[in-house]
Design an enzyme around this catalytic site. Structure first.
Site, PDB file in Angstrom:
ATOM      1  CG  HIS A 194      -2.054   0.937   1.103  1.00  0.00           C
ATOM      2  ND1 HIS A 194      -1.948   2.263   1.405  1.00  0.00           N
ATOM      3  CD2 HIS A 194      -3.313   0.747   0.634  1.00  0.00           C
ATOM      4  CE1 HIS A 194      -3.101   2.849   1.147  1.00  0.00           C
ATOM      5  NE2 HIS A 194      -3.943   1.955   0.675  1.00  0.00           N
ATOM      6  CG  ASP A 242      -9.321  -4.055  -2.616  1.00  0.00           C
ATOM      7  OD1 ASP A 242     -10.474  -4.174  -2.157  1.00  0.00           O
ATOM      8  OD2 ASP A 242      -8.891  -3.024  -3.134  1.00  0.00           O
TER       9      ASP A 242
HETATM   10  N1  ACO Z   1       4.270  -7.644  -4.906  1.00  0.00           N
HETATM   11  C1  ACO Z   1       5.622  -7.657  -5.029  1.00  0.00           C
HETATM   12  N2  ACO Z   1       6.411  -6.581  -4.840  1.00  0.00           N
HETATM   13  C2  ACO Z   1       5.815  -5.429  -4.507  1.00  0.00           C
HETATM   14  C3  ACO Z   1       4.411  -5.334  -4.341  1.00  0.00           C
HETATM   15  C4  ACO Z   1       3.630  -6.499  -4.548  1.00  0.00           C
HETATM   16  N3  ACO Z   1       2.322  -6.478  -4.412  1.00  0.00           N
HETATM   17  N4  ACO Z   1       4.074  -4.063  -4.003  1.00  0.00           N
HETATM   18  C5  ACO Z   1       5.237  -3.391  -3.952  1.00  0.00           C
HETATM   19  N5  ACO Z   1       6.288  -4.206  -4.246  1.00  0.00           N
HETATM   20  C6  ACO Z   1       7.715  -3.854  -4.237  1.00  0.00           C
HETATM   21  C7  ACO Z   1       8.081  -3.035  -5.459  1.00  0.00           C
HETATM   22  O1  ACO Z   1       8.514  -3.861  -6.524  1.00  0.00           O
HETATM   23  C8  ACO Z   1       9.184  -2.174  -4.895  1.00  0.00           C
HETATM   24  O2  ACO Z   1      10.344  -2.967  -4.799  1.00  0.00           O
HETATM   25  P1  ACO Z   1      11.824  -2.281  -5.001  1.00  0.00           P
HETATM   26  O3  ACO Z   1      11.942  -1.297  -3.882  1.00  0.00           O
HETATM   27  O4  ACO Z   1      12.769  -3.431  -4.912  1.00  0.00           O
HETATM   28  O5  ACO Z   1      11.781  -1.645  -6.359  1.00  0.00           O
HETATM   29  C9  ACO Z   1       8.741  -1.867  -3.470  1.00  0.00           C
HETATM   30  O6  ACO Z   1       7.918  -2.989  -3.107  1.00  0.00           O
HETATM   31  C10 ACO Z   1       7.924  -0.591  -3.322  1.00  0.00           C
HETATM   32  O7  ACO Z   1       6.833  -0.633  -4.251  1.00  0.00           O
HETATM   33  P2  ACO Z   1       6.200   0.619  -4.973  1.00  0.00           P
HETATM   34  O8  ACO Z   1       5.466   0.160  -6.197  1.00  0.00           O
HETATM   35  O9  ACO Z   1       7.244   1.666  -5.155  1.00  0.00           O
HETATM   36  O10 ACO Z   1       5.187   1.116  -3.885  1.00  0.00           O
HETATM   37  P3  ACO Z   1       4.034   2.114  -4.156  1.00  0.00           P
HETATM   38  O11 ACO Z   1       3.731   2.767  -2.851  1.00  0.00           O
HETATM   39  O12 ACO Z   1       4.334   3.014  -5.314  1.00  0.00           O
HETATM   40  O13 ACO Z   1       2.824   1.166  -4.645  1.00  0.00           O
HETATM   41  C11 ACO Z   1       0.974  -0.309  -4.634  1.00  0.00           C
HETATM   42  C12 ACO Z   1       1.783   0.736  -3.826  1.00  0.00           C
HETATM   43  C13 ACO Z   1       0.600   0.265  -6.022  1.00  0.00           C
HETATM   44  C14 ACO Z   1      -0.333  -0.585  -3.889  1.00  0.00           C
HETATM   45  C15 ACO Z   1       1.805  -1.595  -4.797  1.00  0.00           C
HETATM   46  O14 ACO Z   1       2.146  -2.111  -3.523  1.00  0.00           O
HETATM   47  C16 ACO Z   1       1.100  -2.662  -5.623  1.00  0.00           C
HETATM   48  O15 ACO Z   1       1.209  -2.652  -6.857  1.00  0.00           O
HETATM   49  N6  ACO Z   1       0.365  -3.615  -4.965  1.00  0.00           N
HETATM   50  C17 ACO Z   1      -0.408  -4.609  -5.678  1.00  0.00           C
HETATM   51  C18 ACO Z   1      -1.712  -4.003  -6.188  1.00  0.00           C
HETATM   52  C19 ACO Z   1      -2.721  -3.764  -5.082  1.00  0.00           C
HETATM   53  O16 ACO Z   1      -2.989  -4.638  -4.245  1.00  0.00           O
HETATM   54  N7  ACO Z   1      -3.347  -2.558  -5.108  1.00  0.00           N
HETATM   55  C20 ACO Z   1      -4.405  -2.197  -4.153  1.00  0.00           C
HETATM   56  C21 ACO Z   1      -3.968  -1.085  -3.240  1.00  0.00           C
HETATM   57  S1  ACO Z   1      -5.222  -0.755  -2.059  1.00  0.00           S
HETATM   58  C22 ACO Z   1      -6.297   0.187  -2.897  1.00  0.00           C
HETATM   59  O17 ACO Z   1      -5.987   0.862  -3.837  1.00  0.00           O
HETATM   60  C23 ACO Z   1      -7.630   0.217  -2.440  1.00  0.00           C
END
Ligand code: ACO
Length: 429
Positions: free
Chosen positions: A307, A364
């Site tokens: 998140h 979710d």
């Molecule tokens: N699976 C694997 N790796 C992940 C995940 C995941 N679900 N989420 C983040 N990471 C990793 C990224 O690859 C990144 O790794 P790095 O530092 O080695 O490059 C690190 O964790 C940080 O991730 P970011 O994408 O920079 O975090 P951000 O805050 O921008 O994104 C997000 C948050 C979009 C929710 C992300 O965690 C994601 O894509 N999750 C899966 C989709 C999801 O469940 N979305 C629902 C969110 S809740 C809502 O909107 C109601």
């Protein structure tokens, strides 16, 4: 703590006021940055460090896992309030009295008819159309059927617009689902409570009595409450920014629905179930998918994990996990994907990659399991989220307009070509 921040730029020192929120959140007010520096801007892709507004609606602390609407904790609201009370709280700032809540419910019910011609628009969509696209279009179309713009200086005009959309949106949601399932469209029963009426509209069959299951009603009420607002996320920022051009409420909400559709945002609830199904079909090997999620050369992400703001746990996920258990138990459903979900959660919570990046199950991860048990088609899951988020979007739009916020218009650092003279088509090689 300091009440001023300083920036040294091009040999000069500039001073900026520090503002503090009611929960001691700290922000540096850079309103004068461009004028004092001769045009410099801040660059913050994804707005990870940028506050777009001051707001009195929702407080969340991602490190401590706190979420509060208008000061009330999400745990207490989910346990003690119903969705309509929470909608009132978000939109008007305080919990309603009995009389206020009654009037609110009656006013919403009296606006829950949708022009019959909207059915023609619905009919024109192919059955395979994604319900989020359909809902966004129908919400936008409501503007055409209710053309008077909202006079934001009139409390009455604002109230009328708000009860209209709260009345009509559940109808659009149920019609979108029923059309897809080949069921006749239903207006529900306005003598029922808001969520009971929603369930009736969605699930009642023309040839049998519909009896509401209280466990499902309770779980749906909770789901809607937990999704009702989440401060300046992608879709809410979209609603505020579209509304900041003084586009109408319905048009702003339609844009918010499109933003919510994406799998990185509200679309995650659908993506989670698709992922869990795929893991099940592939033999249920969660370790294989954990490895894929960690592999930087693999685009796969563990959906429902991580998140932007919660870096400890998502308080909504805990409540939903319990509700999922209750619903499956009550309905006597043994869903193998629940076991896969629990297995993935266990592994991720002790896996260095996830621990280091502070990736926890989000709201979710378990919501889709409940929706599935209720018999809601998978591509309707994000539509259910939309209905929950509606009061939050309305509250944020109202706050933005009442505070007379300026039109949202970010800047950029241009990295394209410098000036070059035009080359006529015949001279291009
Ligand atoms: N699976 C694997 N790796 C992940 C995940 C995941 N679900 N989420 C983040 N990471 C990793 C990224 O690859 C990144 O790794 P790095 O530092 O080695 O490059 C690190 O964790 C940080 O991730 P970011 O994408 O920079 O975090 P951000 O805050 O921008 O994104 C997000 C948050 C979009 C929710 C992300 O965690 C994601 O894509 N999750 C899966 C989709 C999801 O469940 N979305 C629902 C969110 S809740 C809502 O909107 C109601």
């Amino acid at each position: 703590m300091a009440d001023k921040a300083y920036l040294e730029f091009d040999g000069e020192r500039h001073e900026f006021p520090v503002i503090r929120g009611s929960e001691d959140e700290v922000g540096i007010n850079i309103k004068t940055l461009r004028s004092v520096t001769g045009g410099a801007i801040t660059l913050d892709p994804g707005f990870k460090n940028t506050g777009a507004c001051e707001s009195g609606i929702t407080f969340l602390d991602g490190e401590k896992g706190i979420l509060r609407y208008r000061g009330y904790s999400i745990e207490e609201l989910a346990e003690k309030a119903d969705f309509l009370e929470v909608a009132y709280l978000l939109i008007f700032g305080n919990l309603p009295t009995k009389e206020e809540l009654k009037k609110f419910g009656i006013d919403i019910a009296s606006h829950s008819m949708v022009d019959e011609d909207v059915k023609k628009i619905l009919d024109a969509f192919p059955k395979a159309a994604h319900p989020m696209g359909v809902l966004s279009s129908l919400t936008s179309a409501l503007t055409a059927f209710n053309p008077s713009s909202v006079d934001v200086s009139s409390e009455e005009a604002m109230y009328n617009a708000i009860v209209r959309i709260l009345g009509k949106m559940p109808v659009l949601v149920s019609w979108t689902m029923r059309k897809k399932m080949g069921l006749p469209l239903d207006y529900g029963d306005t003598s029922l409570g808001y969520v009971e009426n929603l369930m009736t509209k969605m699930f009642r069959k023309p040839n049998e009595e519909y009896v509401i299951n209280p466990v499902i009603l309770n779980a749906l009420d909770k789901l809607l409450i937990l999704h009702a607002d989440h401060e300046q996320n992608c879709s809410t920022s979209t609603v505020r920014i579209v509304g900041s051009s003084h586009a109408g409420l319905f048009a702003s909400l339609s844009a918010g629905i499109s933003a919510l559709w994406g799998p990185l945002h509200g679309g995650a609830n659908q993506a989670v179930i698709e992922m869990l199904e795929a893991i099940k079909e592939d033999g249920g090997d969660t370790k294989k998918y954990m490895a894929k999620a960690k592999d930087k050369n693999d685009p796969f992400r563990l959906m429902g994990f991580g998140h932007r703001v919660y870096k400890n746990f998502d308080p909504r996920a805990r409540i939903i996990k319990e509700a999922a258990d209750e619903v499956l138990h009550d309905l006597g459903i043994e869903d193998p994907i629940l076991d896969i979900a629990k297995g993935l959660e266990q592994e991720a919570l002790s896996d260095e990659y996830f621990v280091k990046r502070k990736l926890y199950p989000n709201v979710d991860f378990y919501s889709g399991i409940i929706y599935r048990a209720m018999g809601i088609p998978i591509d309707m899951f994000t539509v259910m989220f939309t209905l929950g988020r509606l009061p939050g979007w309305i509250a944020q739009w109202k706050e933005m307009r009442l505070r007379k916020e300026p039109i949202g218009r970010p800047r950029q650092i241009y990295t394209g070509e410098n000036f070059r003279p035009f080359v006529a088509l015949k001279d291009r090689t």
